[in-house]
Design a protein around this motif. Structure first.
Motif, PDB file in Angstrom:
ATOM      1  N   GLY A 148      44.298  38.472  46.084  1.00  0.00           N
ATOM      2  CA  GLY A 148      43.773  38.755  44.756  1.00  0.00           C
ATOM      3  C   GLY A 148      44.840  39.334  43.852  1.00  0.00           C
ATOM      4  O   GLY A 148      46.007  39.501  44.235  1.00  0.00           O
ATOM      5  N   GLY A 253      38.023  38.480  46.929  1.00  0.00           N
ATOM      6  CA  GLY A 253      39.350  38.991  46.643  1.00  0.00           C
ATOM      7  C   GLY A 253      39.415  40.500  46.658  1.00  0.00           C
ATOM      8  O   GLY A 253      38.683  41.173  47.395  1.00  0.00           O
ATOM      9  N   GLU A 363      36.945  35.255  42.480  1.00  0.00           N
ATOM     10  CA  GLU A 363      37.745  36.473  42.329  1.00  0.00           C
ATOM     11  C   GLU A 363      36.931  37.481  41.526  1.00  0.00           C
ATOM     12  O   GLU A 363      36.219  37.104  40.589  1.00  0.00           O
ATOM     13  CB  GLU A 363      39.051  36.150  41.596  1.00  0.00           C
ATOM     14  N   VAL A 465      42.536  29.608  42.394  1.00  0.00           N
ATOM     15  CA  VAL A 465      41.740  30.841  42.339  1.00  0.00           C
ATOM     16  C   VAL A 465      41.980  31.523  40.986  1.00  0.00           C
ATOM     17  O   VAL A 465      43.130  31.786  40.626  1.00  0.00           O
ATOM     18  CB  VAL A 465      42.121  31.804  43.478  1.00  0.00           C
ATOM     19  N   MET A 467      42.513  34.280  39.574  1.00  0.00           N
ATOM     20  CA  MET A 467      42.828  35.681  39.820  1.00  0.00           C
ATOM     21  C   MET A 467      42.982  36.418  38.492  1.00  0.00           C
ATOM     22  O   MET A 467      43.684  35.966  37.593  1.00  0.00           O
ATOM     23  CB  MET A 467      44.080  35.802  40.685  1.00  0.00           C
TER      24      MET A 467
END
Length: 494
Positions: A148, A253, A363, A465, A467
């Motif tokens: 993450g 995450g 996330e 992802v 993030m």
């Protein structure tokens, strides 16, 4: 020496102290307020603490340090004598100073480490680098269970903290990090509140944090109950600490959970991303009375009531939560909690857990209730096209100046003035002030109008992802009100 001589000597000392204080705090004589009034002057010393980052072998952490250029009431930029210093160092008896140190206001410096045992940091700024000094840490963990983007602003030490949205549920691992910036040990009590009230804890009282040291506390070891939505209350019996919660979720995450603003009857959580797929509200009433709250979302065009979640009832001493889903519907907004009409206003604390993405590409980040910006706020680590500011005004329109400041790679400060309409959220990307892709700082100054609430989202997507991390931007308290003092020798004859 007789008593009258002692009294006279004491009066001379007091007079010298008062006169000296007025002359040593800095500022231009032209900016002096009339006798008997007060003037706002830049602070002369600031202390910040940064918790130890992720211990993952896949972690890469960047620290950023920045002091804005401070303007006094007279329009000058004087901040007292001397150039000042600002440095982050390991929290230990023999600290290791991280380089490069900050050398001048208006310029960002950064430091990067990949060490798995990177320690907590204590920082001090004085002189011209103290007013509004801001530091932060951003950690990218690109693999493993702690995958993450973890971001947090380094914290001002205090004696009490509230955290909304912590958890001891299966799949979550929340560590409360306590950092003591002083030589003497600090003693801390930790209270956990769930939906049924105070949880019985086995070791939450009298936790000792060593002087110039840090202590991580795994929340799940304090109570046997598994709670998905917790309010954490940190009370310092002696000394002072900085406190932050590092939350890791098996499927969502990891990120830092910042402390919430102090209990209040009206709360603002500014900057829910437009593409949020899930938003969880967590609130707590610390007093003896229940709280009835009205829930509003301040969008880019005005305030709306979330369907099915127009109100929230919070029982005294208990944590309440509400699943708001994808509340923003593609339009970034801010959640506003105000007292309902049925009962007297009751102070509460609150925060949001925000999720972006779906399936295995999720996330999460946290957004606590945030104090208003009275004058100015800063965030040190921003990246080109990755940082987004959210600005929210309540009952009155506000005029705000946003300035990007260059980093070590060089560049020129860039400012723009924007209007935030009453009851709306303005989302904007600050212009990069640093050559290339280096880190740069951003300041938000309220020029006129009503209260302004702000946050900064940093989004660094990786391998599909989304993030991201969100940092609230409270006022930096870079100036302090100092009474105007003048010498008056007539007091010696009284």
């Amino acid at each position: 020496m007789n008593r009258s001589t002692l009294s006279l000597a004491g009066a001379v000392v007091v007079l010298a102290v008062l006169t000296g204080a007025a002359s040593l705090t800095g500022g231009d004589d032209s900016a002096a307020a009339p006798a008997g009034s007060a003037v706002r002057l830049p602070v002369q010393r600031s202390t910040l603490v940064c918790p130890a980052p992720s211990q993952s072998e896949f972690a890469d952490t960047t620290y950023a340090s920045f002091t804005p250029v401070t303007t006094t009431e007279g329009g000058g930029t004087g901040t007292g004598s001397g150039t000042g210093s600002a440095q982050l160092a390991t929290a230990a008896d023999k600290p290791t100073v991280l380089s490069p140190p900050l050398k001048q206001p208006g310029r960002t410096v950064t430091y990067t480490t990949e060490k798995t045992d990177a320690p907590a940091l204590v920082g001090t700024a004085d002189g011209s680098l103290a007013p509004g000094w801001a530091a932060g840490q951003t950690t990218v963990v690109d693999a493993g269970p702690g995958r993450g983007l973890l971001g947090t602003s380094c914290l001002t030490p205090d004696s009490e903290f509230w955290f909304s949205g912590a958890s001891t549920a299966d799949g979550r691992q929340d560590y409360l990090h306590l950092v003591d910036p002083d030589d003497a040990p600090a003693v801390v009590d930790i209270e956990l509140y769930g939906k049924d009230g105070l949880l019985k804890t086995s070791a939450g009282d009298g936790i000792t944090v060593p002087g110039k040291g840090s202590t991580p506390v795994l929340l799940s070891t304090l109570a046997t109950d598994k709670a998905a939505d917790l309010t954490v209350h940190v009370v310092v019996r002696s000394g002072r600490v900085g406190a932050a919660v590092q939350a890791t979720d098996a499927s969502h995450g990891a990120d830092w959970l910042p402390p919430s603003a102090e209990p209040a009857t009206t709360l603002v959580m500014p900057g829910i991303p437009a593409d949020a797929t899930s938003v969880q509200l967590v609130a707590f009433a610390p007093g003896s009375d229940d709280a009835d709250l009205t829930v509003k979302l301040a969008t880019s065009t005005g305030q709306i009531s979330p369907a099915g979640h127009e109100t929230l009832h919070v029982k005294a001493g208990m944590t309440a939560s509400a699943a708001l889903g994808d509340i923003t519907k593609g339009d970034a907004g801010s959640l506003i909690l105000t007292p309902g009409n049925l009962h007297a206003p009751v102070p509460v604390v609150a925060g949001l857990r925000i999720t972006r993405g779906t399936g295995s590409k999720q996330e999460f980040a946290f957004l606590p209730a945030t104090a208003a910006i009275d004058t100015r706020a800063s965030v040190a680590d921003n990246r080109d096209k990755a940082a987004t500011l959210a600005l929210t005004a309540l009952k009155e329109e506000a005029r705000v100046k946003v300035t990007s400041w260059p980093g070590a790679a060089g560049g020129t400060a860039v400012s723009r003035t924007v209007e935030v309409k009453a009851g709306t959220t303005l989302s904007l990307q600050p212009v990069a002030a640093t050559a290339g892709k280096g880190s740069f700082a951003v300041t938000v100054e309220r020029l006129s109008g009503g209260s302004v609430y702000a946050s900064r989202e940093l989004a660094l997507p990786l391998n599909g992802v989304p993030m991201f991390t969100i940092q609230p931007l409270p006022d930096d308290r870079g100036t302090v009100e100092v009474p105007k003092a003048e010498s008056d020798l007539t007091i010696l004859g009284k």
